[in-house]
Design an enzyme around this catalytic site. Structure first.
Site, PDB file in Angstrom:
ATOM      1  NE  ARG A 108      12.745  -2.506 -24.615  1.00 60.67           N
ATOM      2  CZ  ARG A 108      12.128  -1.508 -23.974  1.00 60.67           C
ATOM      3  NH1 ARG A 108      12.535  -0.255 -24.121  1.00 60.67           N
ATOM      4  NH2 ARG A 108      11.090  -1.760 -23.199  1.00 60.67           N
ATOM      5  CG  HIS A 133      16.180  -0.124 -17.793  1.00 58.73           C
ATOM      6  ND1 HIS A 133      16.599   0.837 -18.684  1.00 58.73           N
ATOM      7  CD2 HIS A 133      14.847   0.120 -17.579  1.00 58.73           C
ATOM      8  CE1 HIS A 133      15.573   1.634 -18.982  1.00 58.73           C
ATOM      9  NE2 HIS A 133      14.507   1.222 -18.345  1.00 58.73           N
ATOM     10  CG  HIS A 207      13.753   4.526 -14.919  1.00 60.49           C
ATOM     11  ND1 HIS A 207      12.386   4.540 -14.807  1.00 60.49           N
ATOM     12  CD2 HIS A 207      14.008   3.920 -16.096  1.00 60.49           C
ATOM     13  CE1 HIS A 207      11.845   3.953 -15.856  1.00 60.49           C
ATOM     14  NE2 HIS A 207      12.811   3.565 -16.661  1.00 60.49           N
ATOM     15  CG  ASP A 279       8.995   3.184 -23.839  1.00 62.92           C
ATOM     16  OD1 ASP A 279      10.004   3.794 -23.443  1.00 62.92           O
ATOM     17  OD2 ASP A 279       8.753   1.998 -23.555  1.00 62.92           O
ATOM     18  CD  GLU A 344      13.943   6.295 -18.804  1.00 64.92           C
ATOM     19  OE1 GLU A 344      14.703   5.350 -19.040  1.00 64.92           O
ATOM     20  OE2 GLU A 344      12.724   6.251 -19.058  1.00 64.92           O
TER      21      GLU A 344
HETATM   22  C1  BGC Z   1      11.610   1.983 -20.920  1.00 60.77           C
HETATM   23  C2  BGC Z   1      10.278   1.271 -20.972  1.00 60.77           C
HETATM   24  C3  BGC Z   1      10.207   0.344 -19.823  1.00 60.77           C
HETATM   25  C4  BGC Z   1      10.380   1.101 -18.557  1.00 60.77           C
HETATM   26  C5  BGC Z   1      10.425   0.155 -17.413  1.00 60.77           C
HETATM   27  C6  BGC Z   1      11.674   2.742 -19.637  1.00 60.77           C
HETATM   28  O1  BGC Z   1      12.905   3.372 -19.539  1.00 60.77           O
HETATM   29  O2  BGC Z   1      11.796   2.840 -22.011  1.00 60.77           O
HETATM   30  O3  BGC Z   1      10.140   0.571 -22.177  1.00 60.77           O
HETATM   31  O4  BGC Z   1       8.997  -0.365 -19.804  1.00 60.77           O
HETATM   32  O5  BGC Z   1      11.569   1.836 -18.581  1.00 60.77           O
HETATM   33  O6  BGC Z   1       9.938   0.693 -16.285  1.00 60.77           O
END
Ligand code: BGC
Length: 381
Positions: A108, A133, A207, A279, A344
């Site tokens: 973010r 992302h 991802h 997360d 990640e």
């Molecule tokens: C984020 C999550 C997000 C997800 C989306 C992750 O990399 O940290 O907050 O909901 O990606 O699939």
């Protein structure tokens, strides 16, 4: 023993070893098939990389997505250990970034804004009031140029993409190259490079949602996880770092020795409540830029383990908190909450707004280069 007997024995042994080697292996190879068309009519392909031991990864040039990854369990049985879809249309309809390359900025950026060289840039906002992302059409949704590469130690695929100046609000024409290598030692190596013609920010990652027991067959709460991190970036309710590098000691975030992922996930902890589970970005021990072990995950029923090595300063550990059974993936498997976990490797979230975090700025004339390796093994533990 007589010399001719020694010779006979040596020749016989080498012949046996040769036969064993040949039977255990083929040649590493890359094959290509058509995977369909995007809504704008662009052709999309899917590549299958197979190593000499028969491990296999499928990668499409749409989003650079890893659609499947098959590695052996302790009995030698190969299962697909990543979540994903069977066809391109399902990815086009909407995917929570399953297996994709994420960019320009993974994670973010608060309110989709940052200042660089005195200029404020405004990015696409796609996660509440924040940028996530790479924005509305990030690197996970573009068609990359793909080319199989000849490498001595496995099978490799090179992907390139030119992200134009102002794409999703980012400055600079950014030229990106990603090389996936499935080595003969059952490692998936991902190497990223980029250059820009104007100062910009960058944070690339991959991802995949893993379930080392096999995709779609259950949750990941029994996996045992170790993360080489003494601190993590504490966040606010919107998952934006507060700036505090919080010690993991005495918290459910302490994975400095192995813990079951599910052991403390429902603890009464504000950080876990904010994110509905894990997360969070962990601050990796050791010097960024050097390839060092970031995490180890072990799944007891299959005996599979995955080590992650990286040059990056951080790793986002995400437990599939937002999967909710509304997505049907490969082989008709329904993905419920916590059916996959992500690790990640990355720069810290919202780094462009935190001068105290390792910088994510890429200057004109510099080269961005990071390496992440997923090493798969089995154990009879
Ligand atoms: C984020 C999550 C997000 C997800 C989306 C992750 O990399 O940290 O907050 O909901 O990606 O699939």
């Amino acid at each position: 023993m007589k010399p001719n007997k020694v010779l006979y024995l040596a020749v016989t042994c080498s012949a046996i070893i040769l036969v064993l080697n040949l039977s255990a292996s083929g040649q590493a190879k890359v094959t290509k098939e058509n995977f369909g068309k995007t809504s704008e009519g662009q052709n999309v392909d899917i590549y299958t990389l197979t190593n000499r031991r028969g491990a296999e990864v499928k990668i499409t040039n749409y989003g650079g997505i890893i659609t499947s990854l098959k590695v052996p369990d302790r009995k030698g049985k190969r299962d697909d250990i990543v979540l994903g879809f069977d066809n391109l249309d399902a990815y086009l309809k909407g995917s929570p970034y399953f297996g994709a390359i994420i960019g320009r900025y993974a994670n973010r950026i608060a309110k989709g804004r940052f200042t660089l060289n005195g200029h404020q840039y405004t990015l696409a906002v796609n996660n509440g009031e924040n940028h996530l992302h790479g924005g509305i059409k990030g690197f996970d949704k573009v068609v990359w140029t793909a080319r199989p590469l000849k490498v001595p130690n496995g099978a490799a695929l090179r992907l390139t993409y030119l992200s134009k100046d102002a794409e999703e609000g980012y400055p600079g024409n950014l030229s990106v190259r990603v090389i996936y290598t499935l080595t003969n030692a059952n490692e998936l190596k991902i190497e990223y490079w980029a250059t820009t013609d104007k100062d910009t920010v960058i944070n690339l990652t991959s991802h995949s949602y893993f379930n080392l027991a096999g995709q779609g067959i259950g949750d990941i709460l029994n996996h045992q996880l170790l993360i080489n991190a003494r601190r993590f970036t504490a966040t606010d309710a919107g998952s934006i770092p507060t700036g505090e590098l919080k010690s993991v000691k005495g918290t459910p975030f302490d994975f400095t020795s192995a813990f079951r992922i599910g052991e403390r996930i429902n603890d009464d902890d504000q950080q876990l409540k904010f994110a509905k589970g894990y997360d969070h970005n962990f601050v990796l021990n050791g010097r960024m830029g050097t390839l060092r072990q970031a995490a180890v995950v072990y799944e007891p029923t299959s005996g599979r383990s995955m080590e992650i090595w990286t040059t990056e300063p951080g790793i986002q550990f995400y437990t599939g908190n937002f999967l909710d059974g509304t997505l049907t993936g490969k082989d008709g498997k329904v993905y419920q909450q916590r059916y996959g976990f992500c690790l990640e490797t990355q720069h810290f979230p919202d780094s462009p707004n935190h001068p105290s975090f390792p910088t994510a700025v890429l200057r004109r004339g510099q080269q961005y280069h990071t390496i992440t390796i997923h090493r798969f093994k089995t154990s009879s533990r």
